[in-house]
Every structure is written in C-alpha cells, then in structure tokens.
Scaffold this motif. Sequence first.
Motif, PDB file in Angstrom:
ATOM      1  N   SER B 301       0.830  -1.209   0.000  1.00 53.37           N
ATOM      2  CA  SER B 301       0.000   0.000   0.000  1.00 53.37           C
ATOM      3  C   SER B 301       0.864   1.258   0.000  1.00 53.37           C
ATOM      4  O   SER B 301       0.619   2.184  -0.772  1.00 53.37           O
ATOM      5  N   TYR B 305       1.297   3.921  -3.266  1.00 51.80           N
ATOM      6  CA  TYR B 305       0.962   5.339  -3.198  1.00 51.80           C
ATOM      7  C   TYR B 305       2.100   6.205  -3.754  1.00 51.80           C
ATOM      8  O   TYR B 305       1.865   7.251  -4.327  1.00 51.80           O
ATOM      9  N   THR B 384      -5.265  -2.519   0.506  1.00 51.38           N
ATOM     10  CA  THR B 384      -4.375  -2.579  -0.664  1.00 51.38           C
ATOM     11  C   THR B 384      -5.209  -2.759  -1.940  1.00 51.38           C
ATOM     12  O   THR B 384      -4.987  -2.094  -2.945  1.00 51.38           O
ATOM     13  N   ARG B 386      -8.290  -1.949  -2.451  1.00 48.71           N
ATOM     14  CA  ARG B 386      -9.035  -0.722  -2.748  1.00 48.71           C
ATOM     15  C   ARG B 386      -8.128   0.324  -3.376  1.00 48.71           C
ATOM     16  O   ARG B 386      -8.543   1.075  -4.264  1.00 48.71           O
ATOM     17  N   LEU B 387      -6.883   0.390  -2.908  1.00 46.25           N
ATOM     18  CA  LEU B 387      -5.951   1.385  -3.453  1.00 46.25           C
ATOM     19  C   LEU B 387      -5.705   1.140  -4.944  1.00 46.25           C
ATOM     20  O   LEU B 387      -5.497   2.067  -5.711  1.00 46.25           O
ATOM     21  N   LYS B 390      -8.047   2.960  -7.117  1.00 44.40           N
ATOM     22  CA  LYS B 390      -8.091   4.421  -7.071  1.00 44.40           C
ATOM     23  C   LYS B 390      -7.198   5.063  -8.123  1.00 44.40           C
ATOM     24  O   LYS B 390      -5.986   4.895  -8.114  1.00 44.40           O
ATOM     25  N   VAL B 393      -4.398   7.269  -6.875  1.00 42.07           N
ATOM     26  CA  VAL B 393      -3.191   6.602  -6.377  1.00 42.07           C
ATOM     27  C   VAL B 393      -2.366   6.079  -7.555  1.00 42.07           C
ATOM     28  O   VAL B 393      -1.149   6.265  -7.618  1.00 42.07           O
TER      29      VAL B 393
END
Lengths: 247, 397
Positions: B301, B305, B384, B386-387, B390, B393
């Motif tokens: 994660s 990012y 993780t 979900r990221l 995005k 991200v």
Amino acid sequence: MIKTFNLTKLFQDRKRGKIRAVDDVNIECKPGEVFGLLGLNGAGKTTLMRLLSTVLMPTSGTAQVKGFDILTQSQEVKSSIGFLSSDTALYPRLTAGETVSYFGRLNGMEESAIDKRKEEIFKVFDMNWFKDQRVDKLSSGMKQKISLARTIIHNPEVLILDEPTLGLDVITSKNIIQFIRRSKEENKCILFSTHIMHEAEKLCDKIAIIHKGKVLTVGTLEELRAKTGLKDLDDVFVKFVKGENES
Amino acid sequence: MNLKKIKTIYLKEMKDTLRDRRTLISMLLIPILLFPLLIFGMTSLTLKMAQKTAERVSPVVFMGEGEAPNLFSMFKADTSFSIVQEKDYRLAIKDKRIMAAVEFSRDFEKRIRAGNSAQVKIYYDVAEIKSKMTSEKLGNILRVYQDSIVTERLKSHKVDRSLLQPVQIQKENLAPQEKMSGFFLSMFLPYLIMIMALTGAMYPAIDLTAGEKERGTMETLLVSPASRGEIATGKFLTVFTASLVTALVSTASMVITASTSISKFREIGEKVVFSINPISMLILFLLMLPYCCLASSVLLSLALYAKSYKEAQSYISPLLIVIILPAMASFLPGLELSVGIAFIPVINISLTLKQVLLGSYEWGYIGLIFLSTAVYAGFAVFVTRRLFEKEGVLFRT
C-alpha cells in the motif's frame, strides 16, 4: 466501433483548481478507419484515450468500444482493444518472447494460440532474432516492435495508439506507420493521436482537433481544408486553436 | 476474479522478482549469510580475544617490594606480568607504557606477621580496559595471599574456617535442556525473523508498484484485460511469498548456524545446546503466515501510493522503525503476554514466539494472536485492493 457520448473528465489540481481534461467529447471511429486526434501537449488526447481504455473513469458521459460500455463492461472493452502509448513501457527483465506471451495469457488465450500468433507477428516484424533477449538489452526500435507485438497479440479489432512514434528514429517511426496502414487494411478501427501534422496527413481518414479538452472540429482532411480555406494541415490546426484561444 | 489470470500475474511477477538482484540479495543471500557470519564471527572474535588476553604480558611497576618479599615473589612467579622500572608511574599509566603500579606500605610483611593489617595500593586507569583487567589480575593474587594469611591466623588460634561461613549456598539449575537451548533463540529469533520478513518483502513491494509506475509498465498492465483485483492479488501473493521465504530461510539459517556452532561455544566454556522442536516450528510457521500477510499488504500500500522508487523508500523507512521497536518486545524480560497485548500487532507475535521457543504453549493466546493478526492482515489486504482501484493513487502526479 468507438463512439463517445458527451465524454467528460475533470481533474482536481491543487494549484489550478478544477481542470476539464476532456470536455463533452463526441466522436465516432468506424472499422477500417484511421481516426486522428490532433492536439498540443496537454490538450487531453491521452486522457481521452485512457478513458476509452477504461484505465480512467469518466466524470460524466460514456463511450462504447465495439458495442461495450466503458462504464459497465470494462473487461470486455479491454479485451477488444490494443492500447499503445509512450507510457506503456515493457518489463526490462523479461525477454521479448516472454513479454508477448504474458499479454497473450492475460487476454485469456491458450498457449497453442499464443505460439501460433507469436510466430506470425515475429515474422512480420522480423523479431525472431531477438525473441530470447531481455528487453533491457534491446534498442528502442526493437522495444517498440515488442510493444506493437504485445498490443496485437490477441488480434484486437480496435487499436488505440497514443503518439506511438514519439521519440523514435525515422526507421522505427516508418515501421509504425506501415503497421497502422496494414491494420487499416485488416479493417481494424484505429484511434491515433499525434501532434506531428504530416503523420496525420498521411494516415488519417478523419481528424479531430482537440484543444483544452474540447473537440474543436471533426472531419476528413478535405473537409477541414474547406472549412478554413487553408491547404496545409499545420495552418488548419493553428487557425482552429487560435480561434478557440481568442474566443 | 479469474484464478488463471491471478496465476499468470503471480508467475510472471515471481519470475521478474527472482531476476532482480536486489530482491535476491535481500530475500536469500542476506538471510542465509547473516547468521553464520554474525555467530561464527562473534565466537571467533571472542575466542581470539580470550586467547590474546591469556597470552598478554602486562608491564607493571612495583614500589616498596622490599617490604613484602613473599608477596612480591608471588607476583614475580606469574608470567602474565613483566616487572618494569618507571620513575613517574602515574605518567607511565597515562601513556599506556605500563598497565598498573603496585605500592606496598612500609613494613608490610613485618606488620602482617605481627598479626596487624598492612596496606597495598594498586594504581590503574579504569577507562583503559587493559589496565582495568591487569588491576583485576593483581587483585586476584592479593586475594589468594590474603586467604592464605587468614587461614594461617585462624589455624594459630585453633579456629575452624567453616566458622566464617555459616551459610553454604548451593544453586541447582532445573530448567530443561529445551528451555535452556530456547533461551538464546527466544530472545533473538522472534525479533530477527520479523525484521527479515519485512526486509525480504520490501524490494519486491516497491519494485512491483512504485517501480512499475516509474518504469511505465503499470499502465501496460492496467490496459490489459486483467482486473484491478486480479492485479492486486497477483502482486500481493508475490510480495507475500518473498516475505515468507525470507522469514523461513532466516529461521533455518539461524537454527542450523546455532546448532553447528555448539562446539565453538564449548571452546569458550559456554554450555549451550540449540534445538527447536517440531511443534514450535509449526507454530512459528503458522504465526508467520498472518504476519507476512500484514507486512506485505502494508508495504504494498505504501509503495503503491509513491510515485517513484525513491519516494517509496522514504515512506517505508519509518515503517521499519515502527516494526523494529515493538518486535524488540522479546528482549524485554518483564513483558508477559496478556489479553490486551494479544491485540497489539507485532508485539503479540514477538512475545508468543518467545514463549513458544521456550517450550511453553499457551494455546488460547496462540489462537487469539493468530486470529487477531489474521483480522489485521485481512483489513490490510482489503485496503491494498481498494488502493489499486483508485485513479488518484495509480496516476498520482
């Protein structure tokens, strides 16, 4: 094959506030057609193409690729397209052959089908002599051939090519132009962005001039010339962009 | 989610990861070499030091030796001292020309023989280790001398020596061999294994996320028909594998090194035996599963990012400290497992592993800690995943 319906994408920028990267765009690209997106850097070409490839989600509006909706059928859309841009690089530690096979598998192809298709593509692009070499050991021309091979391994009916000749030498660029022509002959639908006017003149059946996220005009080269009374595509482009800036 | 696509991504990422020299070093080379180098290096160094100390001859100045001929002859007989002459003994100690100086008081032996006490003074430099050791050796000889005088005096008064030692203290070690052997491992292994599991996963986690963004391969993967969930799962499994392999290789390396170095320890007089029984090994493996899951997800994660390799490293460095400190719980002698601690990640595993390696299996705690870590790991995997959905991200500029 590609049709957009008031496609819009807004970005929030800390300094500049809300940016309309793609603003209410309506275009249509048919099979056997090369559709050129002409625009300056930052005009919104890449964002539009990313929206069509479902990598980005639109803020409003939608689009269809081969009849599949980008909002609800992203997997089907991705299976139908071959996407190539200067931002889609290759894995340096894989060989040319491994790279192409990997994307074949991700497209759900069987191993035998991958091998057969690889054989065809490697022959056409003259890639057999470096198929077992690692990507990081190859020249940019060879890498571009691998990128093309991974783009078309699943024989997609729609090609989305974002400035595919950017930063390439004359010979490699020529290979790409040839590839686009061949794809057109195979009745594929090709959306192609560039800011090199003579490439657009040579290749495109239809041209859309895009500026600040908006499509200023769409038409064949002849139609655009007729609209402006100018012959050279450079001048046509400048006239539209300037007109938009002044308005 | 399509399992075949997850497998394709996992196999490709593993192949790619195993071709990365940095990952290979952190995942296999360091865990394999670190412990043998540390343990053999340290024991060899200790042995060498002990040998050197035994062989060393320390120059010492004696003053007033004529007042104590018998005692002086005891010093003279000891080959670890060389008797030298120096005018200014203080300066000589300061300049390290001599290690110590001994001064006998006037009429030293006359006073002793008369049944009185007499003074002997040792000059040394406490900040100088060699000087300090010499003073201790001199003190040992003085104690032997004193002991002989005391015995002699008691004898002349017809007093038994046991009168001076009314209490006889005897100690007997009842710890089973397993516990004794586990003691050393129980201190270091939980800490080291948890750190190694993290460092082993670090490079793959960065390479598979921020590294891909930097190289431009992330977008190539995102435009493929693999879904975000499939991509996230394939990458997570790769990092998890790296983490678990590093943890297991580290454990194996440490246990093998420790068992083969028994002979070395015996040479320096330490009675140590190393072994881990199969139940402890199994619990260690089971507890490492959720821990490696948690570590891999958090690393992924943070690295996802980041925009670049460097940025990811700067996010992950503080995490190392956040993990290192609680992982050191196994070093704290007073800290015991409790229901509250069972819910604190990292500390809970560190303490349980310590207990398990000491041969004590508190199944309730082991189950609770496995479950609580699994819940944290599940949540981290969810974040993780979900990221990966995005845009902000994945395409952070």
